[in-house]
Design a protein around this motif. Structure first.
Motif, PDB file in Angstrom:
ATOM      1  N   PHE A 184     -51.225  19.207  11.452  1.00 27.75           N
ATOM      2  CA  PHE A 184     -49.634  20.416  11.697  1.00 27.75           C
ATOM      3  C   PHE A 184     -48.699  19.183  10.080  1.00 27.75           C
ATOM      4  O   PHE A 184     -48.052  20.189   9.875  1.00 27.75           O
ATOM      5  N   VAL A 185     -48.777  17.816  10.702  1.00 32.32           N
ATOM      6  CA  VAL A 185     -47.229  17.532   9.875  1.00 32.32           C
ATOM      7  C   VAL A 185     -48.164  18.274   8.232  1.00 32.32           C
ATOM      8  O   VAL A 185     -47.284  17.614   7.862  1.00 32.32           O
ATOM      9  N   ASN A 186     -49.203  17.626   7.704  1.00 32.48           N
ATOM     10  CA  ASN A 186     -49.885  18.242   6.167  1.00 32.48           C
ATOM     11  C   ASN A 186     -48.985  19.110   6.256  1.00 32.48           C
ATOM     12  O   ASN A 186     -49.276  20.044   4.735  1.00 32.48           O
ATOM     13  N   GLN A 187     -48.387  20.514   6.609  1.00 31.72           N
ATOM     14  CA  GLN A 187     -47.912  21.919   6.352  1.00 31.72           C
ATOM     15  C   GLN A 187     -46.445  21.347   5.703  1.00 31.72           C
ATOM     16  O   GLN A 187     -45.737  22.479   6.040  1.00 31.72           O
ATOM     17  N   VAL A 188     -45.747  20.555   6.494  1.00 33.29           N
ATOM     18  CA  VAL A 188     -44.007  19.991   7.092  1.00 33.29           C
ATOM     19  C   VAL A 188     -43.944  18.681   5.355  1.00 33.29           C
ATOM     20  O   VAL A 188     -43.442  19.398   4.452  1.00 33.29           O
ATOM     21  N   TRP A 189     -45.060  18.063   5.191  1.00 33.32           N
ATOM     22  CA  TRP A 189     -45.023  16.689   4.687  1.00 33.32           C
ATOM     23  C   TRP A 189     -46.445  15.795   4.348  1.00 33.32           C
ATOM     24  O   TRP A 189     -47.167  15.649   5.010  1.00 33.32           O
ATOM     25  N   PRO A 190     -46.798  16.668   3.654  1.00 35.50           N
ATOM     26  CA  PRO A 190     -48.160  16.462   3.131  1.00 35.50           C
ATOM     27  C   PRO A 190     -48.986  14.919   2.250  1.00 35.50           C
ATOM     28  O   PRO A 190     -47.694  13.971   1.940  1.00 35.50           O
ATOM     29  N   GLY A 191     -49.340  14.466   3.107  1.00 39.16           N
ATOM     30  CA  GLY A 191     -50.020  13.221   2.771  1.00 39.16           C
ATOM     31  C   GLY A 191     -51.026  13.106   2.907  1.00 39.16           C
ATOM     32  O   GLY A 191     -52.596  13.885   3.406  1.00 39.16           O
ATOM     33  N   ASN A 192     -52.310  11.306   2.860  1.00 39.44           N
ATOM     34  CA  ASN A 192     -53.119  11.185   3.090  1.00 39.44           C
ATOM     35  C   ASN A 192     -53.096   9.891   4.705  1.00 39.44           C
ATOM     36  O   ASN A 192     -52.647   9.311   4.857  1.00 39.44           O
ATOM     37  N   TYR A 193     -53.038  11.151   5.295  1.00 38.95           N
ATOM     38  CA  TYR A 193     -52.903   9.976   7.231  1.00 38.95           C
ATOM     39  C   TYR A 193     -53.983   9.786   7.138  1.00 38.95           C
ATOM     40  O   TYR A 193     -55.479  10.591   7.212  1.00 38.95           O
ATOM     41  N   ASP A 194     -53.787   8.449   7.709  1.00 44.78           N
ATOM     42  CA  ASP A 194     -55.159   7.643   8.331  1.00 44.78           C
ATOM     43  C   ASP A 194     -55.218   8.292   9.351  1.00 44.78           C
ATOM     44  O   ASP A 194     -54.049   8.158  10.691  1.00 44.78           O
ATOM     45  N   MET A 195     -56.450   8.591  10.369  1.00 44.16           N
ATOM     46  CA  MET A 195     -56.550   9.319  11.367  1.00 44.16           C
ATOM     47  C   MET A 195     -56.668   8.518  12.553  1.00 44.16           C
ATOM     48  O   MET A 195     -55.977   8.044  13.557  1.00 44.16           O
ATOM     49  N   GLU A 196     -57.045   7.117  12.959  1.00 35.24           N
ATOM     50  CA  GLU A 196     -56.884   5.846  13.763  1.00 35.24           C
ATOM     51  C   GLU A 196     -55.441   5.484  13.704  1.00 35.24           C
ATOM     52  O   GLU A 196     -55.184   5.109  14.555  1.00 35.24           O
ATOM     53  N   LYS A 197     -54.956   5.392  12.351  1.00 36.14           N
ATOM     54  CA  LYS A 197     -53.314   4.349  12.796  1.00 36.14           C
ATOM     55  C   LYS A 197     -52.661   5.655  13.039  1.00 36.14           C
ATOM     56  O   LYS A 197     -51.698   5.394  13.759  1.00 36.14           O
ATOM     57  N   THR A 198     -52.531   6.602  12.716  1.00 36.22           N
ATOM     58  CA  THR A 198     -52.085   7.785  13.723  1.00 36.22           C
ATOM     59  C   THR A 198     -51.883   7.837  14.422  1.00 36.22           C
ATOM     60  O   THR A 198     -51.254   8.315  15.121  1.00 36.22           O
ATOM     61  N   GLN A 199     -53.095   8.121  15.556  1.00 34.16           N
ATOM     62  CA  GLN A 199     -53.975   7.622  16.635  1.00 34.16           C
ATOM     63  C   GLN A 199     -53.004   6.955  17.276  1.00 34.16           C
ATOM     64  O   GLN A 199     -51.901   6.961  18.777  1.00 34.16           O
ATOM     65  N   ALA A 200     -53.076   5.300  16.886  1.00 34.58           N
ATOM     66  CA  ALA A 200     -52.281   4.353  17.257  1.00 34.58           C
ATOM     67  C   ALA A 200     -50.678   5.023  16.939  1.00 34.58           C
ATOM     68  O   ALA A 200     -49.753   4.431  18.230  1.00 34.58           O
ATOM     69  N   ALA A 201     -50.167   5.630  16.341  1.00 32.98           N
ATOM     70  CA  ALA A 201     -48.846   5.448  16.229  1.00 32.98           C
ATOM     71  C   ALA A 201     -49.053   6.944  17.361  1.00 32.98           C
ATOM     72  O   ALA A 201     -47.626   6.395  18.464  1.00 32.98           O
ATOM     73  N   LEU A 202     -49.086   7.591  17.568  1.00 27.24           N
ATOM     74  CA  LEU A 202     -48.935   8.852  18.496  1.00 27.24           C
ATOM     75  C   LEU A 202     -49.017   7.847  19.733  1.00 27.24           C
ATOM     76  O   LEU A 202     -48.231   8.197  21.051  1.00 27.24           O
ATOM     77  N   TRP A 203     -50.052   6.887  20.648  1.00 25.84           N
ATOM     78  CA  TRP A 203     -50.346   6.603  21.809  1.00 25.84           C
ATOM     79  C   TRP A 203     -48.371   5.740  22.002  1.00 25.84           C
ATOM     80  O   TRP A 203     -48.252   5.586  23.173  1.00 25.84           O
ATOM     81  N   LYS A 204     -47.626   5.074  20.825  1.00 24.23           N
ATOM     82  CA  LYS A 204     -46.891   4.389  21.076  1.00 24.23           C
ATOM     83  C   LYS A 204     -45.682   5.024  21.014  1.00 24.23           C
ATOM     84  O   LYS A 204     -44.135   4.569  21.328  1.00 24.23           O
ATOM     85  N   THR A 205     -45.404   6.732  20.859  1.00 22.38           N
ATOM     86  CA  THR A 205     -44.381   7.124  20.699  1.00 22.38           C
ATOM     87  C   THR A 205     -44.133   8.201  21.806  1.00 22.38           C
ATOM     88  O   THR A 205     -45.261   8.263  22.294  1.00 22.38           O
ATOM     89  N   ILE A 206     -42.863   8.695  22.749  1.00 18.74           N
ATOM     90  CA  ILE A 206     -43.348  10.048  23.457  1.00 18.74           C
ATOM     91  C   ILE A 206     -43.216  10.802  21.948  1.00 18.74           C
ATOM     92  O   ILE A 206     -42.453  11.123  21.491  1.00 18.74           O
TER      93      ILE A 206
END
Length: 129
Positions: free
Chosen positions: A18-40
């Motif tokens: 999803f985010v690559n369609q708005v803000w293309p980048g090189n996102y790390d899967m594990e760090k992204t999942q950790a970030a999602l767990w910390k947010t509402i």
């Protein structure tokens, strides 16, 4: 359109696609999942496809910030961002503070957000993995 508040089922793979369609980048899967767990995560789905997401980071009592509000370009100007903001207002455990991308100020003001103090940034260099 299906909206979810505090979407605990949001997975990094779907978010990164999803985010690559708005803000293309090189996102790390594990760090992204950790970030999602910390947010509402307040999300919008069209037939199971993630089309909008607003993330809230909060201490649960005094402070909250919207880390991002993203809607796929093909879905913009359909009220999805406005609905995500309303749901964030209802869901957030504290007052929300956030910065707006230049040019987006009218959208936030139209949605009842009050302009606050100017924000500042303290940048931290990212460590290479």
């Amino acid at each position: 359109m299906e909206y979810r508040t505090d979407d605990r089922e949001l997975q990094a793979a779907a978010f990164i696609e999803f985010v690559n369609q708005v803000w293309p980048g090189n996102y790390d899967m594990e760090k992204t999942q950790a970030a999602l767990w910390k947010t509402i995560n307040v999300t919008a789905y069209d037939g199971g496809r993630l089309v909008g997401c607003l993330r809230i980071l909060s201490d649960g009592y005094y402070f909250g910030t919207i880390t991002e509000l993203l809607v796929l370009p093909a879905y913009q100007r359909r009220g999805i961002g406005s609905r995500l903001l309303r749901l964030a207002r209802e869901t957030a455990p504290a007052t929300l503070y956030f910065g707006a991308q230049p040019g987006a100020e009218a959208f936030y003001e139209k949605n009842g957000c009050e302009k606050g103090l100017q924000s500042y940034v303290i940048k931290k260099k990212r460590q290479e993995s």
